[in-house]
Design an enzyme around this catalytic site. Structure first.
Site, PDB file in Angstrom:
ATOM      1  N   ASN A   1      28.799  57.784  65.126  1.00  0.00           N
ATOM      2  CA  ASN A   1      30.174  58.237  64.964  1.00  0.00           C
ATOM      3  C   ASN A   1      30.766  57.719  63.659  1.00  0.00           C
ATOM      4  OD1 ASN A   1      32.897  59.177  65.675  1.00  0.00           O
ATOM      5  ND2 ASN A   1      33.346  57.001  65.991  1.00  0.00           N
ATOM      6  N   GLU A   2      31.147  58.654  62.790  1.00  0.00           N
ATOM      7  CA  GLU A   2      31.859  58.383  61.538  1.00  0.00           C
ATOM      8  C   GLU A   2      31.186  57.337  60.650  1.00  0.00           C
ATOM      9  OE1 GLU A   2      36.381  59.679  62.785  1.00  0.00           O
ATOM     10  OE2 GLU A   2      35.931  57.530  62.654  1.00  0.00           O
TER      11      GLU A   2
ATOM     12  N   TYR B   1      42.048  64.646  60.265  1.00  0.00           N
ATOM     13  CA  TYR B   1      43.153  63.750  60.625  1.00  0.00           C
ATOM     14  C   TYR B   1      44.130  63.661  59.457  1.00  0.00           C
ATOM     15  CZ  TYR B   1      40.626  62.297  64.792  1.00  0.00           C
ATOM     16  OH  TYR B   1      39.979  62.288  66.004  1.00  0.00           O
TER      17      TYR B   1
ATOM     18  N   TRP C   1      40.495  66.037  69.748  1.00  0.00           N
ATOM     19  CA  TRP C   1      40.588  64.622  70.093  1.00  0.00           C
ATOM     20  C   TRP C   1      41.985  64.390  70.642  1.00  0.00           C
ATOM     21  CZ3 TRP C   1      36.901  60.745  69.680  1.00  0.00           C
ATOM     22  CH2 TRP C   1      37.350  59.435  69.903  1.00  0.00           C
TER      23      TRP C   1
ATOM     24  N   GLU D   1      36.204  66.436  65.578  1.00  0.00           N
ATOM     25  CA  GLU D   1      37.399  65.684  65.968  1.00  0.00           C
ATOM     26  C   GLU D   1      38.568  66.261  65.184  1.00  0.00           C
ATOM     27  OE1 GLU D   1      37.513  61.444  65.714  1.00  0.00           O
ATOM     28  OE2 GLU D   1      35.490  61.151  66.529  1.00  0.00           O
TER      29      GLU D   1
END
Length: 430
Positions: free
Chosen positions: A202-203, A283, A365, A323
């Site tokens: 993840n990321e 984001y 998300w 996400e």
């Protein structure tokens, strides 16, 4: 606008009875693995577009009998609005309720909890993207592997040694989730069509090497290794989508200048042998500025289109926006802000899908069942308490399902012709 049910009925009226019956029969057919054909996902050689969600803590909740029911509740509610894929953690390294207590040392009760998550997902016809570790300290991840290495006497200087030190690489490769035999279904994970894909990490970020070489070598080794164990399932990296040194012309598309210093490189990383599709996160509220503004929507559109175009022109693979969300803690937030962002993501993907493009799905998300608000990081969507958002999600699910079905009836896969659903059915004029 009309409800998703009204949309469903309007399209049903356009179908012959045999077509509609075929759609019902498809739902009852045994599952097969998701594969890819060029720049799109397919199931049994037919298109499969993703409307899904993240809920990372399902395994931990499934350990305890008092919270296990929330896993079932979540899948039931998500299935009720047509969501088909969930991304969740298949790791918890060295922390509370750890799956992996030490390298290759497992807690069987936690593994059985993961078995339950997989079996419940199957029961509600939701496929899983299982992430194998974290870049961040939450649930152990990269920092925990480094701590284990130090405890073993290795000379490690920072958390990015996770990517370069061969002992730590071997710790990661020895993580045995792929070969796990589910104690509930008796099916080995690497054979289970419930699993949509494996996510390497993840990321991932490697700021100690802005050139990107260190992370690139790790991706090359791990993607190949996962494929040697499980050549059947799809593999993705878990990237956020930042552009790096290999594409200096694309770097201005990053949300800020720091993004090009974290050792990731969207196009180069995804050209690795064994990586099947691209992942991107969105984001705007944390990358650009927390206060809600029109700039967030403009960035979301351009960020998505840039990556869809790159996936088509340079990668030849699908891309999932794995996400995305907006936090209720942001200044100026209200539900309409969230609904506007979600609609923007969905409409951008539908525009790509109509053209046969690489935009193949999204995972919001994140979705929570009732009574789990104490886990909320600001982004939680509780479907039963969010009628407008639930309706948007449900309507998008209906559109994708009907789009896939109409494509099956009207043309061979790969056809980019206009379908019976005209443009108005894809947008919010309804």
């Amino acid at each position: 606008m009309v409800s998703s049910q009204a949309l469903f009925l309007s399209v049903k009226a356009m179908m012959t009875s045999s077509q509609f019956e075929e759609m019902g029969q498809m739902e009852d057919e045994p599952w097969t693995l998701v594969q890819k054909n060029g720049n799109q996902f397919v199931v049994d050689d037919q298109p499969f577009y993703v409307n899904g969600f993240n809920t990372y803590w399902l395994m931990v909740f499934a350990v305890d009998a008092s919270t296990r029911g929330k896993v079932t509740e979540l899948f039931q509610q998500a299935s009720g609005v047509g969501m088909t894929v969930c991304r969740t953690w298949a790791f918890n390294d060295g922390q509370w309720r750890a799956l992996q207590k030490k390298p290759s040392v497992y807690d069987e009760d936690v593994f059985k909890a993961l078995d339950f998550v997989v079996s419940e997902a199957k029961r509600f016809k939701i496929r899983l993207i299982l992430s194998l570790t974290n870049n961040w300290d939450s649930y152990g991840g990269k920092p925990q592997y480094v701590r284990w290495g130090k405890e073993a006497g290795l000379n490690l200087t920072n958390d990015d040694d996770f990517f370069s030190h061969q002992t730590l690489r071997n710790y990661y490769k020895d993580h045995t989730v792929l070969n796990r035999v589910n104690t509930i279904t008796n099916m080995t994970y690497k054979d289970d069509p419930t699993i949509f894909a494996w996510e390497l990490i993840n990321e991932p970020r490697c700021p100690s090497d802005p050139s990107g070489d260190k992370l690139q070598e790790w991706i090359e080794e791990m993607a190949f290794y996962v494929k040697t164990i499980d050549p059947k399932h799809l593999v993705e990296i878990g990237l956020e989508g930042f552009y790096g040194p290999s594409t200096p012309n694309k770097v201005p598309s990053n949300p800020n200048t720091y993004c090009q210093q974290v050792g990731t490189d969207f196009i180069r990383n995804h050209q690795v042998l064994g990586v099947d599709f691209a992942s991107v996160h969105i984001y705007a509220d944390s990358w650009i500025s927390p206060p809600i503004s029109d700039a967030h929507i403009a960035f979301t559109k351009s960020w998505m289109q840039s990556h869809i175009d790159d996936a088509e022109k340079y990668l030849g693979m699908p891309v999932i926006f794995s996400e995305f969300g907006v936090s209720a803690k942001d200044p100026g937030y209200n539900t309409s802000c969230r609904d506007n962002l979600i609609s923007t993501v969905y409409n951008t993907l539908l525009d790509s899908a109509r053209k046969g493009g690489s935009g193949s799905g999204s995972l919001v998300w994140q979705v929570f069942p009732d009574g789990t608000e104490y886990m909320d990081d600001g982004y939680a969507i509780i479907l039963s308490k969010s009628p407008s958002t639930s309706n948007i999600i449900s309507r998008h699910s209906t559109r994708l399902t009907l789009f896939n079905s109409l494509c099956k009836w009207k043309c061979h896969w790969g056809c980019k012709k206009r379908h019976e659903l005209d443009e108005s059915h894809y947008h919010d004029e309804l």
